[in-house]
Design a protein around this motif. Structure first.
Motif, short mmCIF file in Angstrom:
data_model
loop_
_atom_site.label_atom_id
_atom_site.label_comp_id
_atom_site.label_asym_id
_atom_site.label_seq_id
_atom_site.Cartn_x
_atom_site.Cartn_y
_atom_site.Cartn_z
N ALA A 9 0.84 -1.20 0.00
CA ALA A 9 0.00 0.00 0.00
C ALA A 9 0.87 1.24 0.00
O ALA A 9 1.95 1.27 0.57
N ARG A 10 0.36 2.29 -0.64
CA ARG A 10 1.11 3.56 -0.67
C ARG A 10 1.17 4.18 0.72
O ARG A 10 2.10 4.84 1.07
N ILE A 11 0.09 3.97 1.48
CA ILE A 11 0.03 4.53 2.84
C ILE A 11 0.03 3.37 3.82
O ILE A 11 -0.74 2.43 3.67
N GLN A 17 -5.25 2.81 10.35
CA GLN A 17 -5.94 2.44 11.59
C GLN A 17 -5.90 3.58 12.60
O GLN A 17 -6.89 3.86 13.29
N ASP A 18 -4.75 4.24 12.70
CA ASP A 18 -4.62 5.37 13.63
C ASP A 18 -5.56 6.51 13.22
O ASP A 18 -6.22 7.14 14.05
N LEU A 19 -5.65 6.75 11.91
CA LEU A 19 -6.52 7.80 11.41
C LEU A 19 -7.99 7.50 11.74
O LEU A 19 -8.73 8.37 12.20
N LEU A 20 -8.41 6.26 11.52
CA LEU A 20 -9.79 5.88 11.81
C LEU A 20 -10.09 5.95 13.30
O LEU A 20 -11.25 6.13 13.70
N PRO A 89 -6.03 7.40 -1.59
CA PRO A 89 -4.98 8.24 -0.98
C PRO A 89 -5.42 9.69 -0.79
O PRO A 89 -5.08 10.31 0.21
N GLU A 90 -6.19 10.23 -1.75
CA GLU A 90 -6.65 11.61 -1.63
C GLU A 90 -7.60 11.78 -0.45
O GLU A 90 -7.53 12.76 0.30
N GLN A 105 4.43 7.57 3.90
CA GLN A 105 4.31 6.69 2.74
C GLN A 105 5.34 5.60 2.83
O GLN A 105 6.43 5.78 3.39
N GLU A 106 4.98 4.43 2.27
CA GLU A 106 5.93 3.32 2.22
C GLU A 106 7.10 3.71 1.32
O GLU A 106 6.93 4.36 0.29
#
Length: 661
Positions: A9-11, A17-20, A89-90, A105-106
Motif C-alpha cells: 500500500a502507498r500509505i 488504523q490510527d486515522l480511523l 490516498p486523496e 508513505q511506504e
C-alpha cells in the motif's frame, strides 16, 4: 495476513488504523449533510441516491455509515471518497489534514521526486496566463466573440499564453529547470537543444484535479492554425485517461442534479455552465475510459454522453459504451445524446437556451441498452434467420461484460424479442463458450481437475452435470445424504445412481467432488464477524482445526477478528483488506450484515455466532470426509488400497452414514 500477496500500500496500514481511531464518522458526515439523532445512531436522507424519507444511518459505535435504500456502506474514508469522488490516498490525506496528521508513505511507493515542485510550477504558470489575459485584446475579443463573459472566464481560470518564450519572464531558470519539462510546460528542439514554450499564442484552459490543483492545460488557437486544441502531455501528475475537464467546478451541481453530462470540448463545458447547465465535464482529447466511467458513476445516478451526430461522434459514443459495460450498476442510468450535425453543446445552448437544452437531454437521450441493440441491429438483416443469429453473435461478448444482474436480464429479454426467441432459448447460447455447447464448462472442469494419464471426461446425459470450478461454494449443486454419486457396475464401468442413467465411461475414471459448504452458512458467519469483530475474541478459536476447503477468506477474517477485534471496530477490520481482491466482496457482506444484525440484541448475535461456528465446522468436516472417501474409492478402482487405507475407508464410510442419519 489479509494483505499477503497484494501490492504494498502507498500509505501504511498502521497509519490508516490510527486515522480511523482519531476521526469520528459522525463528524465527518456532518460536514457534508445534516444528521438527526435516531436512537443510538444518526440518520439523514442518503446523499448517494434520491429519496424522500431517511434511510441513511451513521453509527458512532461501529464507526460506519449505511444506507438501507441503496446499500452504500463504509467508513469515514469511504464516505469522503464516494461523496467527493476522491481516490483512496486523496481521501486519506484530506481526513488526515482535518486532524493535523502528516501522511507517511511506504518507501517502495513514494511518489516521484520533485512532484510537489511540479504542482508549484504549474500553479505559477496558471497565474501568469490569467494575468496575461487581461492585457491580450485579441484573446479577449475571441472569447467575447464566442459568447463568453468575464465572470465565467474567471470561474474557470481561463488565461492567455503569449507567443515566444513567454515563460522566461516568470522562471529565471527557464533554460535548465527540469521541472518545467516534467510539468509539460516547455519542449526542446532536438537539433539545437533550444527550449521553447509548449503553449504559444493560445487561450488557456487550466485542468484541475479533484483537490483543485492545476495539473495541466488545454490551449485553444484563435485562428485557423493546427492543432486547434493542444493538451499537456502525460506527466507524473497528469494522466488524460483518468482526468476530466471541469469536474472540480461541476461537482456540486452533479451532486444536486444526480446527473453528469459528458461532452467533448472545453468550450462546451464553459458555455453550458454560463447558461446554467453546470453539471457538464469533458474528456481531454481521448475516448471516455473505464476510469472515467467508474469516477462518474460514483458521483451521479445518471451519466449522459453528449456527442455530435456525425460518424466521429457515433464512434466516440460506441467506445464509451464498450468501456462502460463492465461498470454498469443496477439503479444507475447511462444514456447517449446526439445533437444535430450542425450543432455542438456550445452552439446549441446559445441558440436555444438552458430550458430547451435540458429538455433534449431528458427526452432525447437514448438509454445504453437501446443504443447497444440499435447499433448492432443496423449491422444485420433482422428479417432473416442468419441475420438474427449474427445479432446474437455480435451481442454475446458485450453482454458477457455486464455484471449488473437486473440490467443484464432486461437487455437479454429485449435481445430475445428481436431474435424471435424465448429467453430460456437465448440464455444457453449466451452462456456457452466459443467452442459450442458445454465448451466453457468443460474448460473449467479440466482446469479445476488436472487430467491424469488415461483420463477421459465422463460423457454427459440428461441427469448429470460435469464437475466445475465454482467461485463460491454456494454456486455448486448440493448432494444430500452423503451417498456416493456413482456406483460400480459388475462389468467394471461406473454408472449413475439415478434410475435410468445409461452412460458409461470407458476409461473407468471418476471425478472427485471438492468439499462443499452451504453458502448461507459461510456468508452469514462472515457478515456477523464483520459486523461485530469482538465476537471472535470471546470464544475458542475452533476454526484453527477446520479442514482446508480451498477458500481461506473465512479463516483469515476469523483470525484477524480474534487478533484485532478487541480494539478494532467493523470499519477498521474491513480496512485490512483494502488492497485485496476480496475487498469488494467483504464490503458487500459487511453492508448486508448491517441490515441483518443491526436490530439484533447482543446476546442473540453472540448465540448466532457460536451456533454458526459449530455448523460451519461440521459442514467442513463432512465435506472433507466425502471428498477423501471419493478419493479412496478412486484408488481402489486403480490398483487397490493399502491396509491402512482400507481401515481409513471403513471409518469414513461409517462417518458418512452416521452424518446422513
Amino acid at each position: 495476513m489479509p494483505l499477503s500477496g497484494t501490492p504494498m500500500a502507498r500509505i501504511p496500514e498502521s497509519f490508516i488504523q490510527d486515522l480511523l481511531n482519531r476521526v469520528d464518522v459522525v463528524d465527518v458526515v456532518e460536514r457534508y449533510l445534516p444528521l438527526k439523532k435516531a436512537g443510538q445512531n444518526y440518520s439523514a436522507c442518503c446523499p448517494f441516491h434520491k429519496e424522500k424519507s431517511p434511510s441513511f444511518t451513521v453509527s458512532p459505535t461501529k464507526q460506519f455509515y449505511h444506507c438501507f435504500g441503496c446499500g452504500a456502506h463504509g467508513s469515514a474514508v469511504n464516505f469522503v471518497m464516494e461523496y467527493e469522488g476522491l481516490s483512496f490516498p486523496e481521501a486519506v490525506r484530506k481526513l488526515a489534514e482535518s486532524v493535523g496528521l502528516q501522511v507517511p508513505q511506504e518507501a517502495a511507493a513514494i511518489e516521484p521526486k520533485g512532484e510537489p515542485g511540479i504542482y508549484d510550477v504549474l500553479k505559477t504558470a496558471s497565474d501568469y496566463y490569467r494575468q496575461q489575459l487581461k492585457s491580450a485584446p485579441q484573446a479577449i475579443a475571441y472569447l467575447k466573440g464566442r459568447g463568453l463573459d468575464g465572470k465565467t472566464a474567471a470561474h474557470f481560470g481561463l488565461g492567455y499564453a503569449p507567443a515566444g518564450q513567454a515563460l522566461k519572464q516568470v522562471f529565471e531558470d527557464y533554460d535548465w529547470n527540469k521541472l518545467l519539462a516534467d510539468a509539460g510546460l516547455i519542449g526542446e528542439d532536438e537539433e539545437n537543444h533550444r527550449r521553447y514554450d509548449r503553449f504559444r499564442d493560445r487561450v488557456m484552459f487550466p485542468i484541475l484535479n479533484q483537490r483543485g490543483s492545476v495539473i495541466g492545460f488545454g490551449g485553444r488557437v484563435m485562428g485557423d492554425a493546427k492543432p486547434k486544441y493542444l493538451n499537456s502531455p502525460e506527466t507524473p501528475v497528469f494522466e488524460k485517461g483518468r482526468e476530466l475537464y471541469g469536474l472540480t467546478q461541476a461537482r456540486a451541481a452533479i451532486r444536486a442534479n444526480g446527473r453528469v453530462l459528458v461532452v467533448e470540448g472545453y468550450m462546451d463545458v464553459v458555455m453550458l455552465a454560463q447558461h446554467g447547465v453546470e453539471y457538464a465535464v469533458a474528456t481531454l482529447g481521448t475516448a471516455c475510459t473505464p476510469h472515467h466511467v467508474q469516477k462518474l458513476l460514483k458521483l451521479a445516478d445518471e451519466v449522459v454522453f453528449c456527442f455530435d451526430g456525425d460518424k466521429a461522434g457515433r464512434n466516440a459514443a460506441w467506445r464509451a459504451l464498450e468501456n462502460s459495460l463492465e461498470y454498469l450498476v443496477d439503479g444507475k442510468r447511462l444514456a447517449f445524446l446526439f445533437l444535430p450535425e450542425e450543432h455542438d453543446p456550445d452552439s446549441y445552448v446559445q441558440e436555444f437556451g438552458r430550458e430547451r437544452f435540458e429538455e433534449v437531454v431528458t427526452q432525447d437521450a437514448v438509454p445504453l441498452a437501446q443504443f447497444l441493440l440499435r447499433e448492432l441491429s443496423a449491422q444485420v438483416e433482422l428479417d432473416t434467420e442468419e441475420g438474427r443469429a449474427k445479432l446474437v453473435h455480435l451481442a454475446k461478448p458485450l453482454l458477457a461484460k455486464v455484471h449488473a444482474p437486473a440490467y443484464a436480464l432486461m437487455v437479454k429479454k429485449r435481445l430475445a424479442q428481436l431474435c424471435q426467441l424465448e429467453l430460456s432459448e437465448l440464455e444457453p447460447i449466451l452462456s456457452t463458450g466459443q467452442g459450442g455447447s458445454g465448451g466453457a464448462q468443460q474448460q473449467q472442469h479440466d482446469h479445476h481437475y488436472p487430467p491424469q494419464s488415461g483420463y477421459a471426461p465422463m460423457p454427459q446425459d440428461e441427469g448429470w452435470q460435469p464437475v466445475q470450478s465454482y467461485e463460491n461454494a454456494g454456486d455448486a449443486p448440493q448432494y444430500g445424504g452423503g451417498q456416493p454419486r456413482f456406483k460400480r457396475r459388475q462389468d467394471g464401468a461406473w454408472k449413475g445412481k439415478r434410475k435410468g442413467s445409461k452412460w458409461r465411461n470407458d476409461d473407468d475414471e471418476r471425478p472427485f467432488l471438492p468439499p462443499r459448504v452451504q453458502p448461507d452458512m459461510v456468508q452469514g458467519l462472515l457478515q456477523l464477524v464483520l459486523y461485530e469483530p469482538a465476537l471472535a475474541t470471546g470464544v475458542e478459536p475452533v476454526w484453527l482445526g477446520w479442514p482446508d476447503n480451498g477458500d481461506d477468506l473465512l479463516l483469515d477474517v476469523l483470525k484477524s477478528a480474534r487478533q484485532h477485534g478487541a480494539r478494532m471496530n467493523s470499519s477498521q477490520l474491513l480496512e485490512l483488506w483494502r488492497e485485496s481482491e476480496h475487498y469488494t466482496r467483504l464490503a458487500g457482506l459487511a453492508a448486508k450484515g448491517t441490515e441483518k444484525f443491526d436490530r439484533w440484541p447482543p446476546e442473540e448475535r453472540q448465540s448466532e455466532f457460536v451456533n454458526s461456528l459449530a455448523a460451519a465446522g461440521q459442514s467442513l468436516v463432512r465435506a472433507a470426509t466425502l471428498n477423501r472417501k471419493a478419493e479412496l474409492e478412486h484408488r481402489q478402482a486403480h490398483g487397490g488400497l493399502s491396509d491402512a487405507e482400507r481401515q481409513e475407508y471403513m471409518m469414513l464410510l461409517i462417518q458418512s452414514r452416521s452424518s446422513a442419519n
